[in-house]
Design an enzyme around this catalytic site. Structure first.
Site, mmCIF file in Angstrom:
data_model
loop_
_atom_site.group_PDB
_atom_site.id
_atom_site.type_symbol
_atom_site.label_atom_id
_atom_site.label_comp_id
_atom_site.label_asym_id
_atom_site.label_seq_id
_atom_site.Cartn_x
_atom_site.Cartn_y
_atom_site.Cartn_z
ATOM 1 N N LYS A 1 -13.186 -4.477 -5.403
ATOM 2 C CA LYS A 1 -13.728 -3.304 -5.797
ATOM 3 C C LYS A 1 -12.893 -2.592 -6.621
ATOM 4 O O LYS A 1 -13.253 -1.477 -7.311
ATOM 5 C CB LYS A 1 -14.110 -2.605 -4.452
ATOM 6 C CG LYS A 1 -13.096 -1.931 -3.786
ATOM 7 C CD LYS A 1 -13.544 -1.323 -2.566
ATOM 8 C CE LYS A 1 -12.486 -0.273 -1.714
ATOM 9 N NZ LYS A 1 -11.383 -1.283 -1.357
ATOM 10 N N LYS B 1 0.900 -1.428 -0.026
ATOM 11 C CA LYS B 1 -0.024 0.055 -0.152
ATOM 12 C C LYS B 1 0.856 1.229 -0.006
ATOM 13 O O LYS B 1 0.484 2.268 -0.742
ATOM 14 C CB LYS B 1 -0.893 -0.009 1.337
ATOM 15 C CG LYS B 1 -2.069 -0.949 0.849
ATOM 16 C CD LYS B 1 -3.089 -0.767 2.201
ATOM 17 C CE LYS B 1 -4.243 -1.998 1.923
ATOM 18 N NZ LYS B 1 -5.319 -1.653 3.147
ATOM 19 N N LYS C 1 -8.488 -12.370 -7.294
ATOM 20 C CA LYS C 1 -9.675 -12.287 -6.191
ATOM 21 C C LYS C 1 -10.461 -11.195 -6.794
ATOM 22 O O LYS C 1 -9.932 -10.075 -6.935
ATOM 23 C CB LYS C 1 -8.927 -11.871 -4.880
ATOM 24 C CG LYS C 1 -9.645 -12.439 -3.703
ATOM 25 C CD LYS C 1 -8.821 -12.211 -2.499
ATOM 26 C CE LYS C 1 -9.634 -11.259 -1.738
ATOM 27 N NZ LYS C 1 -8.950 -10.743 -0.433
#
Ligand code: TRP
Length: 335
Positions: A201, A115, A198
């Site tokens: 969103k 991240k 996977k």
């Protein structure tokens, strides 16, 4: 004494809707665990703050996430269902744990590395760095024995275990060392456009949101990527797209995979998609109605949150007191 083992799990309110992966990979299982465990479930608004978001959006997503937990069958009477920021003990315990977490140890968390690399060194924040410590506090504050988490949260759970053990070694047995809870019968749902990844969103075309208009849901399923073969068979390795659609039907209807496949013998992929779309819509339609009616009665929703936070705080305050005593803090008057 409550003899049932404790479970803790939170979900971040970082989207306007849960998607099929959230539901079938985790949330659908939450009501099931309520039958055998003492469950603490919540909406992780503190964690969601690691990504800067408009205040109104934060509020709306928190309400919608909470309502979706109810719509998914989580029973607020059977356990504590709360909003993380309503239970200040999470943040309080986090500080104690932060003072016992190595800088390098936190820096090795792969999710932080991913991240912060994406955000860039200057726009990343300290909250993202301490995110796993807050997650450890979430778990340890309830003395959770088991934590149902997916593969992506394994390393964070491992840190929680290390911190609990470290604390106990230094200050005497105070914290429960949690175990990962392997969720049987949950399906891993993949992206409809990239069936080896996977569902997420961040890739909207391959993602089915439960609160999307039913037409959108249908369209997304019908444009799912399959393969150039024609056979309907469950083989996630060689036929990820087809298998993903079968998993969706299985997850939503509970019908055994072999039965679904047998029922589709000799059919084309179009029929598989039709069945998958029908299964999602049959679930989403009443789900949406429940969410809608909960959101319309804001007072009732707030009451549920209040009751949930009160139950959660009882357990959380007991742990925090034990921790503060153990580390040598002077007891607050009245506690
Ligand atoms: N980090 C988790 C996720 O993104 C959410 C979460 C926060 C969580 N605190 C938790 C999950 C504690 C399990 C236990 O999915």
């Amino acid at each position: 004494m409550n003899a049932r083992p404790r479970v803790l799990s939170l979900i971040q309110p970082t989207a306007d809707s849960f998607h099929l992966g959230n539901l079938l990979g985790a949330v659908q299982y939450w009501p099931v665990l309520q039958e055998s465990h003492e469950c603490f479930y919540g909406v992780a608004d503190l964690h969601a703050l690691t990504v800067a978001t408009e205040p109104e959006v934060v509020r709306q997503r928190t309400l919608v996430s909470y309502a979706q937990l109810m719509a998914a069958g989580v029973d607020p009477q059977r356990g504590a269902v709360f909003v993380q920021s309503h239970v200040p003990e999470h943040a309080e315990l986090m500080w104690v744990l932060a003072c016992m977490t190595g800088f390098g140890e936190a820096g090795r968390m792969t999710q932080f590395k991913d991240k912060s690399a994406k955000a860039g060194a200057d726009s990343t924040n300290v909250g993202l760095f301490t995110y796993p410590v807050l997650m450890a506090a979430d778990i340890l504050i309830y003395g959770a024995n088991a934590v149902p988490v997916g593969e992506d949260q394994r390393q964070h759970l491992e840190l929680s275990r290390d911190l609990a053990q470290r604390f106990n070694k230094r200050y005497g047995r105070t914290l429960v060392v949690p175990e990962p809870h392997i969720m049987k019968n949950t399906a891993k749902i993949n992206d409809l456009q990239e069936p080896n990844a996977k569902m997420s969103k961040s890739s909207p075309a391959g993602c089915v949101n439960l609160l999307d208009p039913l037409k959108t849901i249908e369209k997304r399923i019908k444009s799912a990527v399959t393969d150039s073969d024609t056979e309907i068979r469950f083989d996630p390795q060689r036929k990820p797209g087809v298998s993903n659609l079968i998993s969706i039907i299985h997850g939503l209807t509970g019908q055994p995979i072999e039965e679904i496949v047998a029922g589709l013998q000799g059919q084309m992929y179009g029929e598989l998609k039709k069945q998958a779309a029908a299964a999602v819509i049959a679930y989403a339609e009443p789900f949406q109605a429940t969410v809608q009616s909960l959101l319309e009665d804001r007072a009732q929703l707030e009451q549920l949150m209040k009751d949930g936070a009160e139950k959660a705080r009882q357990a959380a305050a007991a742990t925090l007191d034990a921790v503060y005593d153990a580390i040598g803090f002077v007891r607050r008057a009245g506690r």
